[in-house]
Design a protein around this motif. Structure first.
Motif, mmCIF file in Angstrom:
data_model
loop_
_atom_site.group_PDB
_atom_site.id
_atom_site.type_symbol
_atom_site.label_atom_id
_atom_site.label_comp_id
_atom_site.label_asym_id
_atom_site.label_seq_id
_atom_site.Cartn_x
_atom_site.Cartn_y
_atom_site.Cartn_z
ATOM 1 N N UNK A 131 0.835 -1.176 0.000
ATOM 2 C CA UNK A 131 0.000 0.000 0.000
ATOM 3 C C UNK A 131 0.883 1.244 0.000
ATOM 4 N N UNK A 132 0.632 2.122 -0.933
ATOM 5 C CA UNK A 132 1.399 3.347 -1.053
ATOM 6 C C UNK A 132 0.860 4.374 -0.064
ATOM 7 N N UNK A 133 1.776 5.042 0.623
ATOM 8 C CA UNK A 133 1.369 6.106 1.532
ATOM 9 C C UNK A 133 1.710 7.438 0.873
ATOM 10 N N UNK A 134 0.763 8.350 0.942
ATOM 11 C CA UNK A 134 0.944 9.665 0.353
ATOM 12 C C UNK A 134 1.108 10.696 1.462
ATOM 13 N N UNK A 135 1.955 11.674 1.212
ATOM 14 C CA UNK A 135 2.180 12.726 2.202
ATOM 15 C C UNK A 135 0.917 13.562 2.372
ATOM 16 N N UNK A 136 0.650 14.017 3.606
ATOM 17 C CA UNK A 136 -0.534 14.847 3.859
ATOM 18 C C UNK A 136 -0.564 16.111 2.995
ATOM 19 N N UNK A 137 0.613 16.651 2.693
ATOM 20 C CA UNK A 137 0.674 17.860 1.867
ATOM 21 C C UNK A 137 0.142 17.594 0.465
ATOM 22 N N UNK A 138 0.503 16.432 -0.109
ATOM 23 C CA UNK A 138 0.027 16.071 -1.439
ATOM 24 C C UNK A 138 -1.481 15.846 -1.421
ATOM 25 N N UNK A 166 -3.155 19.180 -1.252
ATOM 26 C CA UNK A 166 -3.032 19.882 -2.527
ATOM 27 C C UNK A 166 -4.058 19.367 -3.532
ATOM 28 N N UNK A 167 -4.193 18.057 -3.622
ATOM 29 C CA UNK A 167 -5.136 17.461 -4.563
ATOM 30 C C UNK A 167 -6.571 17.813 -4.177
ATOM 31 N N UNK A 168 -6.901 17.705 -2.900
ATOM 32 C CA UNK A 168 -8.253 18.041 -2.437
ATOM 33 C C UNK A 168 -8.535 19.516 -2.711
ATOM 34 N N UNK A 169 -7.561 20.374 -2.437
ATOM 35 C CA UNK A 169 -7.743 21.806 -2.681
ATOM 36 C C UNK A 169 -7.972 22.070 -4.166
ATOM 37 N N UNK A 170 -7.200 21.424 -5.024
ATOM 38 C CA UNK A 170 -7.393 21.594 -6.469
ATOM 39 C C UNK A 170 -8.788 21.164 -6.887
ATOM 40 N N UNK A 171 -9.248 20.063 -6.336
ATOM 41 C CA UNK A 171 -10.583 19.572 -6.687
ATOM 42 C C UNK A 171 -11.664 20.556 -6.238
ATOM 43 N N UNK A 172 -11.546 21.046 -5.018
ATOM 44 C CA UNK A 172 -12.585 21.915 -4.462
ATOM 45 C C UNK A 172 -12.544 23.344 -5.009
ATOM 46 N N UNK A 173 -11.370 23.810 -5.430
ATOM 47 C CA UNK A 173 -11.264 25.213 -5.833
ATOM 48 C C UNK A 173 -11.193 25.431 -7.343
ATOM 49 N N UNK A 174 -11.065 24.359 -8.110
ATOM 50 C CA UNK A 174 -11.004 24.503 -9.568
ATOM 51 C C UNK A 174 -12.077 23.639 -10.199
ATOM 52 N N UNK A 175 -12.171 23.738 -11.490
ATOM 53 C CA UNK A 175 -13.178 22.958 -12.214
ATOM 54 C C UNK A 175 -12.640 21.594 -12.633
ATOM 55 N N UNK A 192 -7.668 14.867 -12.124
ATOM 56 C CA UNK A 192 -6.646 14.832 -11.073
ATOM 57 C C UNK A 192 -5.994 13.453 -10.974
ATOM 58 N N UNK A 193 -6.781 12.429 -11.186
ATOM 59 C CA UNK A 193 -6.256 11.064 -11.162
ATOM 60 C C UNK A 193 -5.195 10.876 -12.245
ATOM 61 N N UNK A 194 -5.487 11.381 -13.418
ATOM 62 C CA UNK A 194 -4.521 11.280 -14.517
ATOM 63 C C UNK A 194 -3.301 12.161 -14.270
ATOM 64 N N UNK A 195 -3.517 13.340 -13.740
ATOM 65 C CA UNK A 195 -2.418 14.284 -13.487
ATOM 66 C C UNK A 195 -1.424 13.740 -12.462
ATOM 67 N N UNK A 196 -1.943 13.161 -11.371
ATOM 68 C CA UNK A 196 -1.086 12.702 -10.271
ATOM 69 C C UNK A 196 -0.832 11.192 -10.274
ATOM 70 N N UNK A 197 -1.466 10.472 -11.204
ATOM 71 C CA UNK A 197 -1.323 9.010 -11.284
ATOM 72 C C UNK A 197 -1.733 8.329 -9.979
ATOM 73 N N UNK A 198 -2.873 8.769 -9.474
ATOM 74 C CA UNK A 198 -3.471 8.210 -8.259
ATOM 75 C C UNK A 198 -4.896 7.818 -8.606
ATOM 76 N N UNK A 199 -5.359 6.696 -8.097
ATOM 77 C CA UNK A 199 -6.689 6.203 -8.416
ATOM 78 C C UNK A 199 -7.808 7.163 -8.052
#
Length: 102
Positions: free
Chosen positions: A1-8, A11-20, A26-33
């Motif tokens: 299981x991959x662990x992701x840093x809280x900062x990342x 950042x991803x949640x903020x991008x989702x909530x503040x942009x279109x 975002x999944x494609x951009x960061x290669x995360x499911x």
């Protein structure tokens, strides 16, 4: 299981909530499911930014808390994962407590 840093995660949640941008983008951009990003967004919306940080200590739950989780699960149409996110616990805990209760 991959662990992701809280900062990342933040950042991803903020991008989702503040942009279109969609979760798919975002999944494609960061290669995360997509499901992983969805869980982060849901946990953030239910429990705030601290939900994205790792825990530093083992938590103990009272019998009343466990019963309230099981009661919520049985009286709502939420999945086990959704109930776990709502109460900021692991889905496996809901399953175990439910089995013990029954």
């Amino acid at each position: 299981m991959v662990k992701y840093k809280p900062e990342l995660k933040a950042q991803i949640v903020h991008e989702y909530l503040s942009t279109a941008q969609s979760i798919n983008d975002l999944s494609e951009k960061y290669h995360i499911g997509e499901s992983q990003i969805s869980r982060w967004v849901q946990r953030y919306q239910l429990n705030g930014p601290d939900a994205l940080k790792p825990r530093r200590h083992k938590r103990n739950f009272t019998a009343d808390f466990k019963l309230s989780v099981i009661n919520y699960y049985q009286t709502h149409e939420d999945s086990m994962a959704e109930v776990a996110d709502r109460f900021d616990i692991l889905p496996s805990q809901v399953s175990i407590w439910r089995s013990i209760f029954e």
